[in-house]
Design a protein around this motif. Sequence first.
Motif, PDB file in Angstrom:
ATOM      1  N   PRO A 294      -0.699  -2.210   5.947  1.00  0.00           N
ATOM      2  CA  PRO A 294       0.160  -2.511   6.628  1.00  0.00           C
ATOM      3  C   PRO A 294       1.223  -1.707   7.268  1.00  0.00           C
ATOM      4  CG  PRO A 294       0.692  -2.033   4.355  1.00  0.00           C
ATOM      5  CD  PRO A 294      -0.263  -2.046   3.854  1.00  0.00           C
ATOM      6  N   VAL A 295       0.843  -1.767   8.767  1.00  0.00           N
ATOM      7  CA  VAL A 295       1.251  -1.124   9.809  1.00  0.00           C
ATOM      8  C   VAL A 295       2.410  -0.660   9.478  1.00  0.00           C
ATOM      9  CG1 VAL A 295       0.978   0.221  12.198  1.00  0.00           C
ATOM     10  CG2 VAL A 295      -0.877  -1.387  11.614  1.00  0.00           C
ATOM     11  N   GLY A 296       3.046   0.803   9.659  1.00  0.00           N
ATOM     12  CA  GLY A 296       4.081   1.520   9.968  1.00  0.00           C
ATOM     13  C   GLY A 296       4.210   1.913   8.356  1.00  0.00           C
ATOM     14  N   THR A 297       3.723   1.977   7.441  1.00  0.00           N
ATOM     15  CA  THR A 297       3.176   2.722   6.299  1.00  0.00           C
ATOM     16  C   THR A 297       2.162   3.912   6.002  1.00  0.00           C
ATOM     17  OG1 THR A 297       2.629   0.350   4.792  1.00  0.00           O
ATOM     18  CG2 THR A 297       5.138   0.600   5.875  1.00  0.00           C
ATOM     19  N   LEU A 298       2.867   4.345   4.747  1.00  0.00           N
ATOM     20  CA  LEU A 298       1.493   4.945   3.845  1.00  0.00           C
ATOM     21  C   LEU A 298       1.111   4.379   3.142  1.00  0.00           C
ATOM     22  CD1 LEU A 298       3.195   8.970   4.664  1.00  0.00           C
ATOM     23  CD2 LEU A 298       1.265   7.410   6.092  1.00  0.00           C
ATOM     24  N   THR A 299       1.560   3.273   2.718  1.00  0.00           N
ATOM     25  CA  THR A 299       0.418   2.273   1.772  1.00  0.00           C
ATOM     26  C   THR A 299      -0.212   1.939   2.037  1.00  0.00           C
ATOM     27  OG1 THR A 299       2.950   1.521   0.747  1.00  0.00           O
ATOM     28  CG2 THR A 299       1.326   0.011   0.148  1.00  0.00           C
ATOM     29  N   VAL A 300      -1.676   1.698   1.105  1.00  0.00           N
ATOM     30  CA  VAL A 300      -3.190   1.908   1.393  1.00  0.00           C
ATOM     31  C   VAL A 300      -3.012   0.248   0.557  1.00  0.00           C
ATOM     32  CG1 VAL A 300      -5.580   1.851   2.020  1.00  0.00           C
ATOM     33  CG2 VAL A 300      -4.112   3.698   2.533  1.00  0.00           C
TER      34      VAL A 300
END
Length: 484
Positions: A76-82
Amino acid sequence: MARIFSRASALRFLASAGIVAAIAAFYSLVVSANTTTISLTFLLAILWIAAAWGLAEAVLASLLAAMSFNYLFLPPVGTLTVSDPHNWVALAAFIITAIAASQLSVSARRRAAEAEARRLEVERLNALGQAMLLSGSLRSTAGEIVHEFVKAFEIPAAAFYSMAEGEIFRSNPQARSIPDEQLRRAAELKDPVIDSERGVSLVPVRLGGSVIGSLGVVGRTLSPAALNAVAYLVAGGIERARSLEEASRIEAARQSEALKSALLDALAHDLKTPLTSIKGALTHLLGKAQDAEEQELLSLANEETDRLHRLVAEVLEMAQIEAGKLHPERRPENVGEIVFACLRDLESLLKGREVELRIPPDLPLADADFDFLQQALKQLIDNACRYSPAGSPITVSADVDQGNVVVSVADQGCGIDAAEQSRIFEKFFRGRSSRYLSPGTGLGLAIAKGIIEAHGGRIWVESGAGKGSLFCFSLPVRKEGNAL
């Protein structure tokens, strides 16, 4: 740590971060591209940073690129989660690329630095070699070595120990940090010794198996290969200077001998004619002298004229030998007949002496010139008479040894010291113990040597102090088919 936080390092870190930020802003705000294109752009940037600046800057850039790529372009764009595990591959690729590229870059830079160092060493060695080619005498060459070495390699100081002269040459007072004894001992080493803590290097200087000396370097550590190359150049320069000095001495001696021979030759020729006239006049006056005192004076003058005539003849013969104009006409000759002819001519000199002959009747013929060989033998017999007690016996022998006729003349004189035997056949040389026993020029044995060697033979002496002397010479046996 000091390197990381230096001003230059900080600027490189800021520049690395700025490059990553510029790429991220370009693809998020200006151009829309797929994740593959974006990731390749980040990879290329990381490669460039690693190659240009090193590992630390590339790792920082890879971490920032991975975070930017994850935050701005991976869902998800805008987060540092992959969300997709495959996207972890991009992060790993950035890190691996940064490390590999930086290591390759460091290795390439190291090889380039080594190549540059070798190039500089070759240039400096070439400069040192050229400087030594322009050097002069051996001593000046040894002194110039340290100064040229210091100048060519840009080192603080150097010292050179020359074993032949036993001297140590230093470029400046700083070179005294290498003790004299340590420098001398270094000449006995097999390989260079490098003391990195003291900043001192020592290398033995050899040429072939000959030890020439040692070289010491102060203030900079050179590689063993460079030290060995310098040692080889130094050895070559020293040997070249020594050869030039030796050649100069030989040429000076040759010119001196040539001048001396020319002067003696000219003087002898100028004396020969007036001596002949004086001899004729004295002979005429001796035949008419009536008064006993007048007869005695004329006889004395006549004897001295004969002696002077013999001296002039010896000088002319020596000049002829040295000029290479002695060409004996060798024929098959009976050595016994030559010995008897000599004894007849020297009858007055041998009066009151016993002469023992040891000449076998079956002695083979020698390949010799009768007149020249008789002249050489006369010199040996005359020498035996001069330097042995009056009335003492003289032995003349002849024999065959390994295809040569060997003739010897033995006396019972004072003998010749072992240290003088190697010089006894030199012209004008007279031994210390015999030079006052009889007047002479020191040319007789030199003339005999020249005549025997012109026959292809050899002459030598066997003697000892107080044991008498045995002068011998050998001549080739006449063989069938030899040209007359």
